[in-house]
Design a protein around this motif. Structure first.
Motif, mmCIF file in Angstrom:
data_model
loop_
_atom_site.group_PDB
_atom_site.id
_atom_site.type_symbol
_atom_site.label_atom_id
_atom_site.label_comp_id
_atom_site.label_asym_id
_atom_site.label_seq_id
_atom_site.Cartn_x
_atom_site.Cartn_y
_atom_site.Cartn_z
ATOM 1 N N ALA A 106 0.829 -1.208 0.000
ATOM 2 C CA ALA A 106 0.000 0.000 0.000
ATOM 3 C C ALA A 106 0.865 1.260 0.000
ATOM 4 O O ALA A 106 0.594 2.212 -0.742
ATOM 5 C CB ALA A 106 -0.930 -0.010 1.203
ATOM 6 N N ARG A 107 1.892 1.265 0.829
ATOM 7 C CA ARG A 107 2.763 2.436 0.892
ATOM 8 C C ARG A 107 3.453 2.679 -0.451
ATOM 9 O O ARG A 107 3.592 3.819 -0.907
ATOM 10 C CB ARG A 107 3.799 2.257 2.001
ATOM 11 C CG ARG A 107 4.683 3.495 2.199
ATOM 12 C CD ARG A 107 5.613 3.358 3.381
ATOM 13 N NE ARG A 107 6.599 2.294 3.191
ATOM 14 C CZ ARG A 107 6.623 1.158 3.850
ATOM 15 N NH1 ARG A 107 5.700 0.904 4.777
ATOM 16 N NH2 ARG A 107 7.558 0.262 3.622
ATOM 17 N N GLN A 108 3.855 1.606 -1.113
ATOM 18 C CA GLN A 108 4.542 1.736 -2.399
ATOM 19 C C GLN A 108 3.632 2.319 -3.476
ATOM 20 O O GLN A 108 4.123 2.900 -4.453
ATOM 21 C CB GLN A 108 5.058 0.367 -2.845
ATOM 22 C CG GLN A 108 6.203 -0.171 -2.001
ATOM 23 C CD GLN A 108 6.517 -1.632 -2.310
ATOM 24 O OE1 GLN A 108 5.686 -2.346 -2.901
ATOM 25 N NE2 GLN A 108 7.698 -2.074 -1.920
ATOM 26 N N HIS A 109 2.311 2.159 -3.306
ATOM 27 C CA HIS A 109 1.383 2.595 -4.344
ATOM 28 C C HIS A 109 0.455 3.705 -3.855
ATOM 29 O O HIS A 109 -0.629 3.897 -4.410
ATOM 30 C CB HIS A 109 0.574 1.394 -4.844
ATOM 31 C CG HIS A 109 1.417 0.353 -5.507
ATOM 32 N ND1 HIS A 109 1.886 -0.760 -4.827
ATOM 33 C CD2 HIS A 109 1.928 0.273 -6.764
ATOM 34 C CE1 HIS A 109 2.621 -1.493 -5.646
ATOM 35 N NE2 HIS A 109 2.666 -0.890 -6.819
ATOM 36 N N ASP A 110 0.905 4.445 -2.836
ATOM 37 C CA ASP A 110 0.152 5.599 -2.331
ATOM 38 C C ASP A 110 -1.273 5.218 -1.949
ATOM 39 O O ASP A 110 -2.235 5.930 -2.274
ATOM 40 C CB ASP A 110 0.125 6.730 -3.370
ATOM 41 C CG ASP A 110 1.504 7.306 -3.619
ATOM 42 O OD1 ASP A 110 2.282 7.426 -2.657
ATOM 43 O OD2 ASP A 110 1.818 7.622 -4.780
ATOM 44 N N GLN A 111 -1.421 4.097 -1.270
ATOM 45 C CA GLN A 111 -2.724 3.619 -0.846
ATOM 46 C C GLN A 111 -2.855 3.658 0.668
ATOM 47 O O GLN A 111 -1.862 3.546 1.392
ATOM 48 C CB GLN A 111 -2.950 2.178 -1.334
ATOM 49 C CG GLN A 111 -3.001 2.036 -2.844
ATOM 50 C CD GLN A 111 -2.953 0.581 -3.285
ATOM 51 O OE1 GLN A 111 -2.156 -0.209 -2.766
ATOM 52 N NE2 GLN A 111 -3.777 0.216 -4.246
#
Length: 396
Positions: A106-111
């Motif tokens: 999630a952090r890697q994909h701005d989620q």
């Protein structure tokens, strides 16, 4: 049986022609050239999410799953990795790996991440249920175990979870025994209904900034308004009582598991329920949306006369829930419970009669009418009836 791919011809090509202000949100800004659900929802300040199957996410033979999970959605929910039996299969030993992996994704994909779930009567570890059954875990110890579990889990993920489903499915259904609605399940049986307030207080103590939700199914609209048989009214009264006692509950999650064989609701009925909860000072969210259909012999044989009405009815039901969420500014997020029929929980759970076709993509990752309906709602909705979300502040 695997179903054929059925995509209705002539899917409408859509363009973001409407002009709306773009509210500031976490993650990437609104991009008018991006037609993903997550980007289109940014125009309304709404988060669009999905439950994630970690095995599918990590399957090198199935890269499309990971691509769509990253590109189409602004929030993710662990389908199973944050449930108690997954996190603490052995007493005192936590397996954080899969859940941490989802948070990293999630952090890697701005989620953002919805945490699911802290307290539920299902998917509990055997050491816990067996210990209570054989008397080796007393009532006093059970309450302390619950407190420690909530504290440990929320503390581990502190600062990384946007919304927690603190308590899940604590209320019975009218078809249960007894038929009068009541608090049900393992925790109510052994600790009484007071565990609900305790759980919210323990979760708040562990993370002052996460939003804390009560989550349940069959609460999309009011029925008779008799709390003896109207589950939405029962949950509304419960939430009102919790608020009056100062319990730090921030929101109500309506799961949104629907079926095309039922009458279901219209948008105005669902909006009414959302607004009643908002009147208590609570945020709302649709947390587990899918719309299943019965897989008759004709459907399984590929009979389009049976398939097409189900696809259209499913799209209409997705449409109703998203329209209602857009209309109520305290509805913060709209999460589908899995996005492809290839990895849907429905066929494995509903077997007599068999059901399926519940998600917005088919088994080959082609978008269905339901996907197009959601996209159209996000594109063509705007002022004065659809306005950006009103953020919720965590209650102390």
């Amino acid at each position: 049986m695997k179903l054929r791919r059925w995509i209705a011809a002539g899917a409408v090509a859509v363009a973001t022609a409407a002009v709306l202000t773009s509210p500031a949100t976490a993650g990437r800004p609104y991009d008018p050239t991006d037609q993903s659900l997550r980007n289109l929802a940014l125009r309304h300040g709404l988060a669009v999410g999905t439950a994630v199957d970690l095995a599918a996410l990590n399957d090198p033979a199935d890269p499309r799953y990971r691509e769509l999970a990253a590109s189409e959605f602004s929030t993710v929910t662990a389908e199973n990795a944050m449930k108690w039996e997954s996190l603490e299969p052995t007493r005192g030993t936590y397996n954080w790996g899969p859940a941490d992996e989802l948070v990293t994704f999630a952090r890697q994909h701005d989620q953002r991440v919805r945490g699911h779930v802290l307290v539920w009567h299902n998917q509990l570890p055997a050491w816990l249920t067996n210990g209570v059954a054989d008397g080796s875990i007393s009532t006093a110890e059970l309450r302390d175990i619950l407190r420690r579990h909530i504290t440990n889990v929320v503390t581990h993920f502190k600062g990384r979870i946007w919304q927690w489903d603190v308590v899940n499915e604590a209320v019975s259904d009218p078809w249960d025994t007894p038929s009068t609605l009541h608090y049900k399940g393992f925790w109510a049986e052994h600790l009484g209904p007071g565990y609900i307030a305790d759980a919210f207080r323990w979760a708040r103590a562990a993370d002052p900034h996460a939003l804390l939700f009560y989550n349940d199914y069959n609460i999309e609209a009011f029925g008779s308004r008799d709390p003896a048989n109207d589950k939405t009214q029962f949950v509304y009264d419960m939430a009102k009582q919790l608020r009056a006692k100062g319990v730090p509950i921030d929101g109500i999650g309506s799961q949104g598991h629907l079926g095309t064989q039922y009458g279901n609701f219209d948008t105005f009925q669902v909006v009414e329920a959302l607004r009643k909860f908002a009147g208590l000072g609570l945020a709302t969210a649709f947390t587990e949306v899918d719309v299943r259909s019965q897989l008759t012999e004709g459907v399984q044989a590929g009979n389009e006369a049976e398939i097409n009405p189900r696809l259209q009815a499913a799209a209409a039901n997705f449409d109703v829930l998203l329209q209602a969420c857009l209309a109520e500014r305290h509805c913060l997020s709209f999460t589908v419970w899995g996005f492809t029929d290839k990895h849907s929980w429905v066929p494995g759970w509903f077997t007599d009669p068999p059901e399926g076709m519940a998600t917005i993509y088919d088994e080959n990752y082609q978008p269905k009418r339901a996907y197009q309906a959601l996209k159209a709602d996000l594109i063509y909705s705007g002022p004065p009836y659809v306005l950006p979300r009103i953020p919720q502040r965590p209650r102390r």
